[in-house]
Design an enzyme around this catalytic site. Structure first.
Site, short mmCIF file in Angstrom:
data_model
loop_
_atom_site.label_atom_id
_atom_site.label_comp_id
_atom_site.label_asym_id
_atom_site.label_seq_id
_atom_site.Cartn_x
_atom_site.Cartn_y
_atom_site.Cartn_z
N THR A 185 100.43 65.67 35.38
CA THR A 185 100.44 67.12 35.58
C THR A 185 100.35 67.52 37.06
OG1 THR A 185 99.03 67.00 33.60
CG2 THR A 185 99.73 69.17 34.33
N TYR A 199 110.03 58.56 27.38
CA TYR A 199 109.52 58.57 28.76
C TYR A 199 108.34 57.61 28.88
CZ TYR A 199 107.29 60.46 32.99
OH TYR A 199 106.69 60.62 34.21
N ILE A 229 107.35 65.00 44.46
CA ILE A 229 106.41 64.05 45.06
C ILE A 229 107.09 63.26 46.19
CG2 ILE A 229 105.04 61.97 44.59
CD1 ILE A 229 104.69 63.14 41.68
N LYS A 289 107.95 54.23 31.34
CA LYS A 289 106.88 54.01 32.32
C LYS A 289 106.10 52.74 31.99
CE LYS A 289 107.72 57.46 35.04
NZ LYS A 289 108.11 57.27 36.45
N SER A 344 102.93 56.66 34.91
CA SER A 344 102.54 57.97 34.39
C SER A 344 101.40 57.83 33.39
CB SER A 344 103.71 58.65 33.70
OG SER A 344 103.27 59.85 33.07
N ASP A 350 118.53 59.15 47.10
CA ASP A 350 118.45 60.08 45.96
C ASP A 350 119.87 60.31 45.44
OD1 ASP A 350 115.96 62.33 45.25
OD2 ASP A 350 117.94 62.63 44.35
N1 LIG Z 1 105.09 65.62 38.22
C1 LIG Z 1 104.27 64.98 37.41
O1 LIG Z 1 103.34 65.55 36.81
C2 LIG Z 1 104.42 63.50 37.18
C3 LIG Z 1 103.51 62.87 36.33
C4 LIG Z 1 103.65 61.51 36.11
C5 LIG Z 1 104.65 60.79 36.73
N2 LIG Z 1 105.51 61.44 37.55
C6 LIG Z 1 106.58 60.64 38.17
O2 LIG Z 1 106.68 60.94 39.54
C7 LIG Z 1 108.04 60.75 39.98
C8 LIG Z 1 108.51 61.97 40.74
O3 LIG Z 1 108.44 63.07 39.92
P1 LIG Z 1 108.52 64.58 40.45
O4 LIG Z 1 107.55 65.31 39.63
O5 LIG Z 1 108.42 64.60 41.94
O6 LIG Z 1 109.99 64.96 39.94
P2 LIG Z 1 111.25 65.67 40.63
O7 LIG Z 1 112.17 66.01 39.51
O8 LIG Z 1 110.78 66.77 41.53
O9 LIG Z 1 111.87 64.53 41.53
C9 LIG Z 1 112.62 63.47 40.97
C10 LIG Z 1 113.63 63.02 42.01
O10 LIG Z 1 114.34 61.89 41.48
C11 LIG Z 1 115.72 62.06 41.76
N3 LIG Z 1 116.51 61.31 40.78
C12 LIG Z 1 116.60 61.55 39.44
N4 LIG Z 1 117.43 60.65 38.87
C13 LIG Z 1 117.88 59.85 39.86
C14 LIG Z 1 118.77 58.73 39.91
N5 LIG Z 1 119.38 58.26 38.81
N6 LIG Z 1 118.98 58.12 41.10
C15 LIG Z 1 118.40 58.59 42.23
N7 LIG Z 1 117.55 59.64 42.25
C16 LIG Z 1 117.31 60.26 41.08
C17 LIG Z 1 115.95 63.57 41.66
O11 LIG Z 1 117.15 63.99 42.27
C18 LIG Z 1 114.68 64.10 42.34
O12 LIG Z 1 114.85 64.19 43.75
C19 LIG Z 1 108.83 60.42 38.70
O13 LIG Z 1 108.99 59.03 38.58
C20 LIG Z 1 107.94 60.94 37.59
O14 LIG Z 1 108.16 60.29 36.36
C21 LIG Z 1 105.43 62.77 37.79
#
Ligand SMILES: NC(=O)c1ccc[n+]([C@@H]2O[C@H](COP(=O)([O-])OP(=O)(O)OC[C@H]3O[C@@H](n4cnc5c(N)ncnc54)[C@H](O)[C@@H]3O)[C@@H](O)[C@H]2O)c1
Length: 249
Positions: A187, A155, A16, A159, A140, A35
């Site tokens: 999702t 998790y 995202i 959140k 989330s 990151d």
């Molecule tokens: N994908 C989904 O369905 C979904 C649903 C609900 C919430 N989210 C939230 O959206 C956000 C992004 O999720 P995504 O699906 O793009 O995941 P992703 O794993 O593709 O991206 C997560 C990013 O966070 C970085 N990261 C992780 N730990 C870190 C740290 N300690 N310091 C700095 N950077 C760090 C990773 O390197 C990565 O670039 C998250 O907060 C996740 O909880 C995602």
């Protein structure tokens, strides 16, 4: 003229944060990308070259105050004034409480909850001082629904901390024209739920989704772009669900 948006978690290729960085660069935003993955530097350089904006990438663990301070200091020195902070970096955890050890709890809470606190603590005072700003934190559906299709109690708790922090911070900074909101997805087709949602895994996710498909990072990015825009100044302390109908209300 747009200012600089700081986005955490912008390195992940299918994530995202990367989608948001691409969208904002296309709209003329300058970018400070943070990151733990060193790839973030190439992402920033590529977006600057492709869109003619200023962009810097910095490697930092969002839960490490010194590392975040160093990264944000570079952004503040090298980029136009920061007007938005979007906390997207995070980790998931599929472990139910009965199987979770303290280390799992502390790791997920540290990155998701403490990490959001640390970046807000470093960036928000500058927004308050300049009298304008937008903060969006990623929540989330897992917090609202008692866990997600993939992620479980630890998790969800992390959140919940983000939502509580965001609502309280929204009140604290409202008089300074700084808004704080939460975007709560479910999702979205990224790799955070134990890797790619392959054809074999998809039915378990789709069975819970009234719209019959996964969400895309671009759709989440479009919502965040609106919330950090000038016209969203009357929206604060809100949670915006983007979940394909997996939860209504
Ligand atoms: N994908 C989904 O369905 C979904 C649903 C609900 C919430 N989210 C939230 O959206 C956000 C992004 O999720 P995504 O699906 O793009 O995941 P992703 O794993 O593709 O991206 C997560 C990013 O966070 C970085 N990261 C992780 N730990 C870190 C740290 N300690 N310091 C700095 N950077 C760090 C990773 O390197 C990565 O670039 C998250 O907060 C996740 O909880 C995602």
């Amino acid at each position: 003229m747009n200012g600089t948006a700081i986005i955490t978690g912008a390195a992940s290729e299918r994530g995202i944060g990367r989608a948001l960085a691409e969208r904002l660069a296309g709209a003329g935003w300058h970018l400070g990308l943070l990151d733990i993955d060193p790839e973030v530097k190439e992402v920033a350089a590529a977006l600057a070259a492709a869109h003619g904006v200023s962009a810097a990438g910095a490697v930092a663990d969002i839960a490490d105050p010194d590392a975040v301070d160093a990264a944000v200091s570079v952004f503040e020195a090298d980029l136009p004034p920061v007007t938005a902070l979007v906390n997207i970096a995070g980790v998931s955890s599929p472990v139910p409480l009965v199987d979770a050890d303290l280390a799992t709890w502390e790791r997920v809470l540290r990155i998701n909850a403490t990490g959001t606190f640390v970046t807000c603590k470093r960036v928000v005072p500058g927004l308050v001082e300049r009298g304008y700003g937008r903060v969006v934190n990623l929540g989330s559906t897992a917090m609202q629904n008692g866990g997600g299709t993939y992620s479980k109690s630890t998790y969800a708790a992390s959140k919940g901390a983000i939502e509580g922090l965001s609502r309280a911070l929204a009140l604290e900074v409202a008089p300074h024209r700084v808004t704080v909101n939460v975007v709560a997805p479910a999702t979205i087709d990224t790799d955070i739920m134990g890797g790619r949602i392959t054809e074999e895994r998809a039915p378990a996710f789709l069975a819970q989704l009234p719209v019959g498909r996964l969400g895309t990072p671009r759709e989440v990015a479009a919502l965040v772009e609106f919330l950090i825009g000038e016209e969203a100044g009357y929206i604060t302390g809100a949670t915006y669900n983007i979940n394909g109908g997996i939860r209504i209300g």
